[in-house]
Structures are given as C-alpha cells and as structure tokens.
Design an enzyme around this catalytic site. Structure first.
Site, PDB file in Angstrom:
ATOM      1  N   GLY A 108      -3.251  -3.106  -3.206  1.00 12.18           N
ATOM      2  CA  GLY A 108      -4.142  -3.807  -4.128  1.00 12.18           C
ATOM      3  C   GLY A 108      -5.375  -4.286  -3.399  1.00 12.18           C
ATOM      4  O   GLY A 108      -5.618  -3.908  -2.252  1.00 12.18           O
ATOM      5  N   PHE A 161      -7.564  -7.773  -2.279  1.00 14.04           N
ATOM      6  CA  PHE A 161      -7.481  -9.242  -2.199  1.00 14.04           C
ATOM      7  C   PHE A 161      -8.591  -9.922  -2.986  1.00 14.04           C
ATOM      8  O   PHE A 161      -8.606 -11.133  -3.113  1.00 14.04           O
ATOM      9  CB  PHE A 161      -7.390  -9.747  -0.755  1.00 14.04           C
ATOM     10  N   HIS A 220     -13.153 -11.603   9.804  1.00 13.83           N
ATOM     11  CA  HIS A 220     -14.336 -11.223  10.596  1.00 13.83           C
ATOM     12  C   HIS A 220     -15.090 -10.040   9.990  1.00 13.83           C
ATOM     13  O   HIS A 220     -16.210  -9.760  10.381  1.00 13.83           O
ATOM     14  CB  HIS A 220     -13.991 -10.994  12.081  1.00 13.83           C
ATOM     15  N   ASP A 238      -2.226  -4.300   1.469  1.00 13.51           N
ATOM     16  CA  ASP A 238      -3.516  -3.722   1.890  1.00 13.51           C
ATOM     17  C   ASP A 238      -3.971  -2.809   0.753  1.00 13.51           C
ATOM     18  O   ASP A 238      -3.300  -2.691  -0.292  1.00 13.51           O
ATOM     19  CB  ASP A 238      -3.387  -2.953   3.226  1.00 13.51           C
TER      20      ASP A 238
HETATM   21  C1  LIG Z   1     -10.083  -4.812  10.513  1.00 10.20           C
HETATM   22  S1  LIG Z   1      -8.745  -4.250   9.554  1.00 10.20           S
HETATM   23  C2  LIG Z   1      -7.408  -5.266  10.160  1.00 10.20           C
HETATM   24  C3  LIG Z   1      -6.072  -4.681   9.903  1.00 10.20           C
HETATM   25  C4  LIG Z   1      -4.869  -5.474  10.442  1.00 10.20           C
HETATM   26  N1  LIG Z   1      -4.772  -6.796   9.870  1.00 10.20           N
HETATM   27  C5  LIG Z   1      -4.955  -5.552  11.953  1.00 10.20           C
HETATM   28  O1  LIG Z   1      -5.340  -6.575  12.471  1.00 10.20           O
HETATM   29  O2  LIG Z   1      -4.653  -4.541  12.599  1.00 10.20           O
HETATM   30  C6  LIG Z   1      -9.082  -4.940   7.968  1.00 10.20           C
HETATM   31  C7  LIG Z   1      -8.096  -4.530   6.902  1.00 10.20           C
HETATM   32  O3  LIG Z   1      -8.535  -5.084   5.653  1.00 10.20           O
HETATM   33  C8  LIG Z   1      -8.205  -4.147   4.650  1.00 10.20           C
HETATM   34  N2  LIG Z   1      -9.002  -4.394   3.446  1.00 10.20           N
HETATM   35  C9  LIG Z   1     -10.333  -4.210   3.273  1.00 10.20           C
HETATM   36  N3  LIG Z   1     -10.700  -4.520   2.019  1.00 10.20           N
HETATM   37  C10 LIG Z   1      -9.559  -4.896   1.381  1.00 10.20           C
HETATM   38  C11 LIG Z   1      -9.286  -5.340   0.053  1.00 10.20           C
HETATM   39  N4  LIG Z   1     -10.267  -5.454  -0.852  1.00 10.20           N
HETATM   40  N5  LIG Z   1      -8.008  -5.683  -0.264  1.00 10.20           N
HETATM   41  C12 LIG Z   1      -7.010  -5.578   0.668  1.00 10.20           C
HETATM   42  N6  LIG Z   1      -7.219  -5.172   1.950  1.00 10.20           N
HETATM   43  C13 LIG Z   1      -8.475  -4.829   2.296  1.00 10.20           C
HETATM   44  C14 LIG Z   1      -8.526  -2.824   5.308  1.00 10.20           C
HETATM   45  O4  LIG Z   1      -7.923  -1.745   4.634  1.00 10.20           O
HETATM   46  C15 LIG Z   1      -8.015  -3.030   6.720  1.00 10.20           C
HETATM   47  O5  LIG Z   1      -6.679  -2.608   6.857  1.00 10.20           O
END
Ligand SMILES: C[S@@+](CC[C@H](N)C(=O)[O-])C[C@H]1O[C@@H](n2cnc3c(N)ncnc32)[C@H](O)[C@@H]1O
Length: 320
Positions: A213, A215, A233, A194
């Site tokens: 990092g 994604f 989403h 994350d």
């Molecule tokens: C809606 S949350 C879902 C978290 C987890 N998968 C859950 O279902 O509880 C979206 C996640 O995407 C991560 N995120 C957003 N942009 C990101 C990026 N560029 N690289 C890695 N993670 C990212 C956020 O920090 C967050 O933890």
C-alpha cells in the site's frame, strides 16, 4: 593538490566501481586470481578495456594485479562480493545506474533552485519512475537490502525490540531488518508494509503479515511499534509530517514510532551524512536531519521524542 584532484575526480572512481559491481567482477574473483581475457569472456566485456578498468581499481587498492596481469581481490575488494557479510555489492550496483547518475548530473539545478533534480530530469518522482521500471526497482531494492543488512546487527544489539508484541516496518522494503528482529525475538509478530510492487512475493514466515500500500493513504493498525527506517530522509518536512500523521491515525494509543536514520553530524565532520543529504536533494527531494530536526518533525505530527539510541551508523529515535 593531488588530494584536491582526487576529490574533484571522485565520480570516475564511483562509476568504475559501479561497472565492476554490475559485471560481478568480485564474485568471479572469489575463487582466486584471473586475468582480464578470462574475465572478459565471463562478463561479455571487451578484454583490453576491461583490463584498463581492473588496473585502475588495482591502483586504488580494490584489486591486486600480479606480474602476470592476473587480478585478485584485496581485503577492501572482498566487500564487493555479494556473498560476504556487510557486502556493499548491492549499493555499488545501484549507485551508478544511468537514471540515477543523470539526476546527479543536474546537481547544479538543485543548488540553483532548491528543486529535486530527479523530477526535473525524468518528469516524475523517483518512486513513480521505479514503479514504471521494475528492473531499476529490483536493483534499488537489492541495494536497500544490502544496506539494511549492514546495520541490522548494531540495531539489534543497541535497541530492545523485545519490549513489544507487534512490530510494523513501514517502508520496510523486502523485510531484511524485520526478519532479523523477528528471528531475534521469537515472541514478536511483524507487519511488513511497502509499495505493492516491492513486497510482492515476500514471505517472512507465519509470524509476519505482508501488506502492500501507500503510507500516504493508510498504514496497517494493530502494532505497538512502527519502524520508519531510512524513509523520512526521502521526504521534505511537510511530507514527512504527513507520513507520521498517517501512522498516528492507524496506531493504537501508546504505541511507539521508531525512526531509524543517520543523525546528521556537526559542522566540518562526518562527510557521509552530508553527501547522503545531497543524494536526497538530487534523487528524492528529501534531506538528512539533526536530532533537533527529527524532534521538530515528530512534534509537528503530535509525537514527542523520548530517546535517541545510537546503533552503529544510525540512531533509533523513539517517539510516543
Ligand atoms: C530508502 S528505502 C528504505 C527501505 C528500508 N526501510 C531500509 O531501510 O532498507 C525507502 C522505502 O520507502 C518505500 N516507499 C516509498 N514510497 C512509499 C509509499 N508511498 N508507501 C509505502 N512505502 C513507500 C520504498 O519502496 C522504499 O522501500
């Protein structure tokens, strides 16, 4: 008419529950009934105003007010305690935060233009905003932890992660789901990925590597399953395809992508998904999707949808 007015005024109740969660009212009632004066001292609140909040929550069945004006939790209100299984406290503490709330105040802007209201209000996307406001990031991450905990048991019961050797959770927040998967399957190793600020300080034991990092740059290689739970989403189609392609570049041949998302329901039903979709429009610029829409995203990124496994409120869409 009453039903219609209740729906029209729905935001009042949402904010009332949010304030009660922010003040930790449910945890303070875990030991039994208390009155507003007592709770006001404990929460640094104005006693008469707190009384008005509590009686409103009692009127909708979250609390019960007795003849001495003492308030107790109802079975519904128990769900706002932080220490119960299936707790909704983290989500309630997040959903009414002023920065999120102000994005919702511009829903009309999104509906007129198709644009993300959050960016219109704050000038940055929601992830940049949270990175710049660590307190908000902490509250949001706790909300994600609470929601993930609510689906963990159904996901583990419905889908066999034991078929894999190394499972990577991409955008896995602070690792609630991955920790449960690793505990359930002792032979598995994990990779939690994350944003650096989110995974800082997370320790899921020696079987799990923690990687910070983006994604959009690169995700870790070496896993035979890549989970994306409640990640796609958050993004529009083009960006979602870019995230899937980023995984495809890193993932060994034959590995699986597991999209865990709520599947958007049929017309005239399942309002939770439709309202979550509006939340995505307003807050993140993403959208909820049907099974066919996930299949099309996967295809655009070079994957094929193999199966959909319903797991409580979410589905596991497996792609190879
Ligand atoms: C809606 S949350 C879902 C978290 C987890 N998968 C859950 O279902 O509880 C979206 C996640 O995407 C991560 N995120 C957003 N942009 C990101 C990026 N560029 N690289 C890695 N993670 C990212 C956020 O920090 C967050 O933890």
């Amino acid at each position: 008419m009453d039903d219609l007015l209740r729906l029209i005024n729905g935001y009042q109740l949402s904010q009332a529950i949010h304030v009660a969660a922010t003040l930790g009212i449910a945890d303070r009632l875990a030991g039994g009934a208390r009155d507003a004066e007592d709770l006001a001292v404990a929460t640094d609140a104005h006693a008469p105003a707190l009384y008005r909040l509590l009686r409103a929550l009692a009127a909708v069945g979250i609390l019960h007010e007795d003849a001495d004006h003492r308030f107790a939790l109802t079975p519904l209100g128990e769900g706002l305690r932080t220490d119960v299984p299936d707790s909704a406290a983290g989500w309630a503490a997040f959903i009414g935060r002023p920065y999120h709330w102000s994005a919702w105040s511009q829903l009309l802007h999104s509906v007129r233009t198709g644009e993300n209201a959050f960016a219109a209000v704050h000038g940055v996307d929601v992830w940049t905003y949270r990175a710049e406001h660590p307190e908000e990031s902490g509250i949001f991450d706790a909300a994600m932890t609470a929601l993930a905990a609510r689906v963990t048991a159904s996901v583990l019961a419905a889908y066999d992660f034991g078929q894999f050797e190394v499972v990577a959770d991409i955008g896995g927040s602070r690792g609630t789901l991955l920790a449960a998967i690793l505990a359930h399957h002792p032979h598995l190793r994990g990779i939690l990925f994350d944003r650096p600020g989110v995974v800082a300080g997370v320790d899921l034991g020696e079987r799990c590597r923690i990687v910070g990092g983006s994604f959009f740059e690169a995700v870790p290689g070496g896993a035979d399953a890549y989970i994306l739970k409640s990640v796609l989403h958050d993004w529009d189609d083009e960006t979602s395809v870019a995230i899937l392609q980023s995984i495809r570049r890193a993932a060994p041949a034959g590995s699986a992508v597991l999209i865990l998302e709520r599947r958007l329901g049929p017309p005239n039903a399942e309002p939770a998904g439709k309202l979550s979709d509006l939340n995505m429009l307003v807050a993140t610029g993403g959208r909820e999707r049907t099974r066919d829409e996930y299949a099309r995203l996967l295809e655009a990124a070079g994957y094929g949808l193999v199966s959909e496994t319903p797991a409580g409120p979410v589905s596991v869409f497996e792609a190879r």
